[in-house]
Design an enzyme around this catalytic site. Structure first.
Site, PDB file in Angstrom:
ATOM      1  CG  HIS A 166      -0.367   0.254   2.516  1.00  0.00           C
ATOM      2  ND1 HIS A 166      -0.020  -0.750   3.389  1.00  0.00           N
ATOM      3  CD2 HIS A 166      -0.044   1.402   3.156  1.00  0.00           C
ATOM      4  CE1 HIS A 166       0.477  -0.237   4.489  1.00  0.00           C
ATOM      5  NE2 HIS A 166       0.477   1.074   4.375  1.00  0.00           N
ATOM      6  CG  ASP A 196       0.071  -4.174   2.826  1.00  0.00           C
ATOM      7  OD1 ASP A 196       0.182  -3.578   1.740  1.00  0.00           O
ATOM      8  OD2 ASP A 196       0.028  -3.582   3.924  1.00  0.00           O
ATOM      9  N   GLY A 277       3.525   6.649   7.702  1.00  0.00           N
ATOM     10  CA  GLY A 277       4.902   6.883   7.264  1.00  0.00           C
ATOM     11  C   GLY A 277       5.830   5.801   7.763  1.00  0.00           C
ATOM     12  CG  ASN A 278       6.636   4.606  11.793  1.00  0.00           C
ATOM     13  OD1 ASN A 278       6.016   5.335  12.548  1.00  0.00           O
ATOM     14  ND2 ASN A 278       7.959   4.557  11.770  1.00  0.00           N
ATOM     15  CB  SER A 279       3.353   1.872   6.075  1.00  0.00           C
ATOM     16  OG  SER A 279       2.206   2.146   6.831  1.00  0.00           O
ATOM     17  CD  GLN A 335       6.793  -1.797 -29.061  1.00  0.00           C
ATOM     18  OE1 GLN A 335       7.356  -1.835 -27.979  1.00  0.00           O
ATOM     19  NE2 GLN A 335       7.416  -1.444 -30.190  1.00  0.00           N
TER      20      GLN A 335
END
Length: 439
Positions: A166, A196, A277-279, A335
């Site tokens: 995510h 995830d 933001g720590n993800s 293509q």
């Protein structure tokens, strides 16, 4: 002298008044008070008693002085030694051995942080999002977002970083910031939306020499060996401000967390602060090993002290698989590959209502299209394209932008057999996109 029975006298010591032991000796009757005829022995006893009282008073004063002097000398020349009652306390870390590293180090994790920070990066992403308006059709807008990543490998040409899916999904541009604040572009190497997870790659030639001398590959630990109550350290790009460190403990293992209406994942729960933001950042044990991949997406804003992380031991194989994928760049539209199907999204509600797997329901296979020349069947549900999870037709279209016509890819599908869905793999050689196709 006193008489006993008239036969024999008892000898008395004239100095002390002591009566010798005699088999027939008897203690005389107590004289009447005030009697003038008090026996001499009694008079002497009374005198001795009075003398003793006087002596005791004098001696008491003397002994008080002697004791005071003795106490003074003792305090001067001998250390005090006193036994005091204390409240029983739990063993300290130095006494308990096993708890020493987790509790005491939890008070100062500077060494762990300094060793781990070169392995953690900040990820900045420009996402493309559809915005609805009141006055007409929706429009596509660019939205900045931030996350974190962990350096997990390096090959001959790339530095490989694992993060949450995510963090990078719907990305238009990805950049990575290293420990020395140098920033470089990154590309998606592979994703697994179901878990995830994503692996992104940075070209080694794009990394400045100064940054390359400081960055490190993280050491992955064993999350299966964790115990509730062990100390952990979370490092990540909290709120996009840059790397920060939080400390806590493992609150629960295999905590079942519902990520949507039907998906339930078993995650590590910790009271270490895991903020947006720590993800994708690192959850470390007290040896500095990565035992979890922080996923703030699953934390609730209604409570405090309940962050979640993906246990690293459960996804090591997936990470290795994504790391070894070929990095792809977008192919010119003329293509791009083409499947030749018409599909319907099986979302959470449909999956729950009809007992179907989530994915893309193939309700029509286009005649003479690529799928018509494969073993893909109508009513199959596509769940993965070339090993990458797909949930919607939009996901599938986005992936096809990176594949050329003529390439052969594997689809993971769920087929209904005898009333139950069975997983199987279907190989398809991609066709050429027709000019009028909307796929």
């Amino acid at each position: 002298m006193w008489e006993d029975d008239g036969q024999e006298f008892v000898k008395e010591d004239p100095q002390s008044g002591w009566v010798e032991n005699h088999p027939n000796a008897q203690i005389p009757d107590e004289p009447v008070p005030g009697s003038k005829g008090m026996p001499p022995v009694v008079k002497k006893i009374a005198g001795v008693a009075v003398s003793a009282v006087l002596f005791g008073v004098i001696a008491g004063g003397t002994m008080f002085g002697v004791n005071q002097a003795g106490n003074y000398l003792r305090d001067q020349y001998f250390p005090k030694s006193e036994t005091q009652l204390t409240i029983a306390q739990a063993p300290t870390e130095n006494q308990s051995g096993d708890t020493e590293s987790s509790v005491q180090t939890g008070m100062d994790v500077s060494e762990i942080a300094s060793n781990a920070m070169p392995s953690v990066v900040a990820i900045n992403n420009t996402m493309l999002m559809q915005q609805q308006t009141w006055f007409g059709p929706g429009r596509t807008v660019e939205v900045p977002s931030s996350g974190s990543g962990i350096i997990v490998g390096q090959n001959d040409s790339e530095l490989l970083i694992v993060t949450n899916n995510h963090v990078v999904e719907d990305s238009n541009q990805l950049t990575v910031t290293f420990i020395d604040n140098s920033q470089v572009n990154a590309t998606i190497k592979g994703t697994d939306a179901e878990q995830d997870l994503a692996v992104i790659a940075v070209s080694l030639k794009d990394i400045p020499a100064e940054a390359m001398s400081q960055i490190k590959i993280a050491t992955l630990g064993d999350s299966d060996a964790l115990k509730v109550g062990q100390g952990v350290v979370a490092i990540g790009n909290a709120l996009g401000y840059g790397q920060s460190v939080t400390v806590g403990y493992i609150s629960a293992l295999d905590r079942e967390v519902k990520t949507d209406e039907t998906d339930v994942k078993k995650l590590l729960q910790t009271d270490a602060a895991i903020n947006p933001g720590n993800s994708g950042g690192a959850l470390l044990n007290m040896r500095g090993e990565v035992i979890g991949i922080n996923s703030a997406k699953y934390s609730s804003t209604e409570v405090e002290g309940m962050g979640y992380a993906i246990p690293v031991s459960q996804v090591k194989d997936i990470i290795n698989q994504l790391m070894n994928r070929k990095v792809r760049t977008e192919v010119a539209q003329a293509q791009q590959g083409y499947l030749g199907i018409q599909g319907q999204n099986i979302d959470d509600n449909a999956a729950s209502m009809y007992g179907m797997p989530k994915g893309i329901y193939v309700y029509k296979i286009v005649e003479n299209g690529a799928a018509s020349k494969s073993e893909l069947k109508e009513k199959d549900i596509i769940t993965k394209f070339d090993g990458q999870s797909v949930r919607t037709m939009a996901d599938l279209k986005d992936l096809l932008k990176y594949y050329r016509s003529g390439e052969t890819v594997d689809l993971t599908v769920q087929s209904l057999e005898n009333g139950e869905y069975q997983e199987r793999t279907v190989s398809i050689t991609l066709g050429t996109r027709p000019a009028d196709s909307k796929q």
